[in-house]
Write an enzyme that holds these catalytic residues in place. Structure first.
Site, PDB file in Angstrom:
ATOM      1  N   CYS A  18      10.227  53.098  64.926  1.00 60.37           N
ATOM      2  CA  CYS A  18       9.192  53.756  65.726  1.00 60.37           C
ATOM      3  C   CYS A  18       8.079  54.379  64.883  1.00 60.37           C
ATOM      4  CB  CYS A  18       9.837  54.789  66.627  1.00 60.37           C
ATOM      5  SG  CYS A  18      11.121  54.001  67.617  1.00 60.37           S
ATOM      6  N   HIS A  42       5.952  63.481  68.107  1.00 55.10           N
ATOM      7  CA  HIS A  42       6.744  62.265  68.357  1.00 55.10           C
ATOM      8  C   HIS A  42       7.433  62.420  69.716  1.00 55.10           C
ATOM      9  CE1 HIS A  42       8.737  58.575  67.440  1.00 55.10           C
ATOM     10  NE2 HIS A  42       9.941  59.112  67.450  1.00 55.10           N
ATOM     11  N   HIS A  96       8.187  55.298  75.545  1.00 52.86           N
ATOM     12  CA  HIS A  96       8.229  55.117  74.096  1.00 52.86           C
ATOM     13  C   HIS A  96       7.915  53.650  73.795  1.00 52.86           C
ATOM     14  CE1 HIS A  96       9.109  55.273  69.980  1.00 52.86           C
ATOM     15  NE2 HIS A  96      10.132  56.115  69.987  1.00 52.86           N
TER      16      HIS A  96
END
Lengths: 86, 418
Positions: free
Chosen positions: B174, B306, B343
């Site tokens: 990620c 995040h 996400h």
């Protein structure tokens, strides 16, 4: 058998036409292969379509060279069980 | 020595919240939620109908890219070699290239770099290949191998832009996009390129991939609620964002206006667990970004976190921010757009950079959606109430990946100097 082969050849010619970039190119079995401007990716896709359509596996030698469209088409058709030997 | 800061002169987006920058920015700054029940997304999930019923997923919400028609962007001949992630990236790159004005006057080919981050690469093509082999008794499509290459998106963009310089992919789960973006900064600083097309892309709506995430038990069966008490995990998004970065000299010489300035960033590794982060790695990434950019903590007016919505990420990230900013954390707004768009994996850092630029341009910070009540373990101001005017001159954007790979980017308004 001859008519079966004709149908197979026609089908393969239509696959070639659907893959080549320049759709304005007109060709038949006697056209020199260079005039069709078929590249390696096009060949991969044509082989794949023939395999799917006729449920066969085509195993052309890596160094295969063809003078005319017909040479290429007949080489592919040779791997189709339904096709008579030309 | 070249200026350590670089200019952002173009950006592009393919997302669940819009297929261009304007639509995406408007949605994000307005605090819209794009995580929807799967039945509302219907066939757009890009899954074969027979798998919809048989998915057997515990989670029932997601944020796929809706309405993206690849045939509007690529000829069939090209499309036959492009996985969905490469399609997203190429379309986003075209937007960025155009905004930078390079569609009219392209830069010197040898001086263009292209770096695209991706966590999944051609995952969807892999899944479709297995489906054909095992379920349909057919052969995988002939270009499956090039479609699955992580560098497929970069190669396509290089072909479209004529980039003859350094071209490759980055992959760090990620943090993939953030690594790609920072790698672009380093290319420009080092003199290896004048222009860098950087960003990230991932396509996530492959049934096997969704099942795999379900097995990991990280995706919430509720909805993503970052930094909130009662949070149960993340929601899955997808998409791409790409940027044109230029050296200051290059942008000024051609009179190109900057959207924002990328001041620098920090990259660290936890050297630790595959799925459990170590907050010390986050702290070091934040410190490294401040040190590299030359920005003091007092100049940071907002952090795009995040903020995945998992128990452990949000707790450690909030505590890392407090450790770096101390008592000033009480007055430092921090939010995440992951409860707006899910996400997006390797693309998340790029989509979040678009949001961070929008915050610098508009002065508005997006809210953290679906927030229920404060969690004492997450001692930050997560902007739960709605969009907020914050007017920052500089912001940070965090990407903290599985495997303990951390990146923090530092950027400023276009009119700000070191």
């Amino acid at each position: 058998m001859a008519s079966d082969n004709e149908q197979i050849y026609t089908k393969i010619l239509s696959f070639i036409h659907s893959e080549i970039q320049d759709k304005s190119v007109e060709f038949d079995m006697d056209t020199p292969i260079a005039a069709v401007k078929i590249d390696s990716i096009d060949v991969i896709h044509v082989v794949f379509k023939v395999e799917e359509e006729f449920e066969t596996t085509i195993d052309l030698p890596q160094d295969s060279k063809f003078d005319t469209v017909g040479d290429f088409v007949r080489a592919l058709a040779a791997f189709i069980p339904a096709a008579g030997q030309a | 020595m070249a200026s350590p800061w670089v200019e952002i002169t173009g950006r592009g987006v393919v997302s669940c919240a819009g297929l261009d920058v304007a639509a995406f920015q408007n949605a994000i700054l307005a605090g819209e939620g794009h995580i929807k029940p799967f039945d509302e997304n219907g066939r757009e999930l890009n899954l074969p109908p027979e798998f919809m019923a048989g998915l057997k997923l515990r989670f029932t919400r997601g944020a796929p890219v809706i309405g993206f028609d690849p045939t509007q962007h690529f000829e069939p001949r090209v499309l036959a070699g492009l996985d969905r992630f490469s399609q997203f990236a190429a379309v986003a790159a075209r937007q960025a290239w155009k905004e930078a004005g390079f569609d009219v006057a392209p830069p010197v080919a040898d001086r263009i770099a292209v770096i695209v981050g991706t966590a999944n690469a051609g995952n969807e093509s892999v899944g479709q290949g297995w489906q054909r082999i095992l379920l349909e008794g057919r052969k995988p499509v002939p270009l499956t191998i090039p479609m699955t290459m992580a560098s497929g998106a970069s190669s396509r963009i290089a072909r479209e832009t004529g980039a003859h310089g350094p071209v490759f992919a980055t992959s760090s789960a990620c943090a993939s996009a953030a690594h790609a973006i920072l790698m672009g900064v380093m290319m420009l600083r080092s003199g290896l390129a004048d222009v860098a097309l950087v960003g990230g892309s991932d396509a996530c709506y492959d049934f096997g991939y969704l099942r795999a995430w379900d097995a990991l038990r990280v995706v919430t069966t509720d909805i993503c609620r970052p930094f909130s008490k009662g949070r149960l995990g993340m929601s899955i998004g997808e998409g791409a964002a790409m940027f044109v970065l230029e050296t200051t000299d290059h942008a000024r010489a051609r009179g190109a206006p900057a959207l924002a300035r990328l001041a620098g960033g920090g990259m660290t590794s936890d050297a630790g667990d595959l799925t459990t982060p170590d907050g010390r790695g986050m702290v070091r990434a934040l410190h490294a970004a401040l040190r590299d950019s030359g920005l003091t903590p007092e100049r940071i007016g907002y952090i795009n976190a995040h903020g995945t919505g998992t128990q452990i990420n949000d707790r450690l990230e909030a505590q890392a921010i407090r450790e770096v900013f101390g008592a000033a954390t009480d007055k430092l707004p921090v939010s995440t757009i992951k409860s707006s768009i899910g996400h997006a994996m390797g693309a998340s850092g790029a989509l979040e950079l678009v949001a961070a630029i929008a915050t610098l341009e508009s002065g508005i910070a997006p809210p953290t959606l679906n927030y229920l009540e404060p969690d004492p373990d997450c001692p930050i101001d997560a902007i739960p109430e709605g969009p907020r005017k914050v007017n920052p001159e500089a912001v940070l954007s965090n990407s903290f990946a599985f495997g303990g790979l951390n990146v923090t980017l530092a950027l400023t308004r276009a009119d700000v100097n070191l």
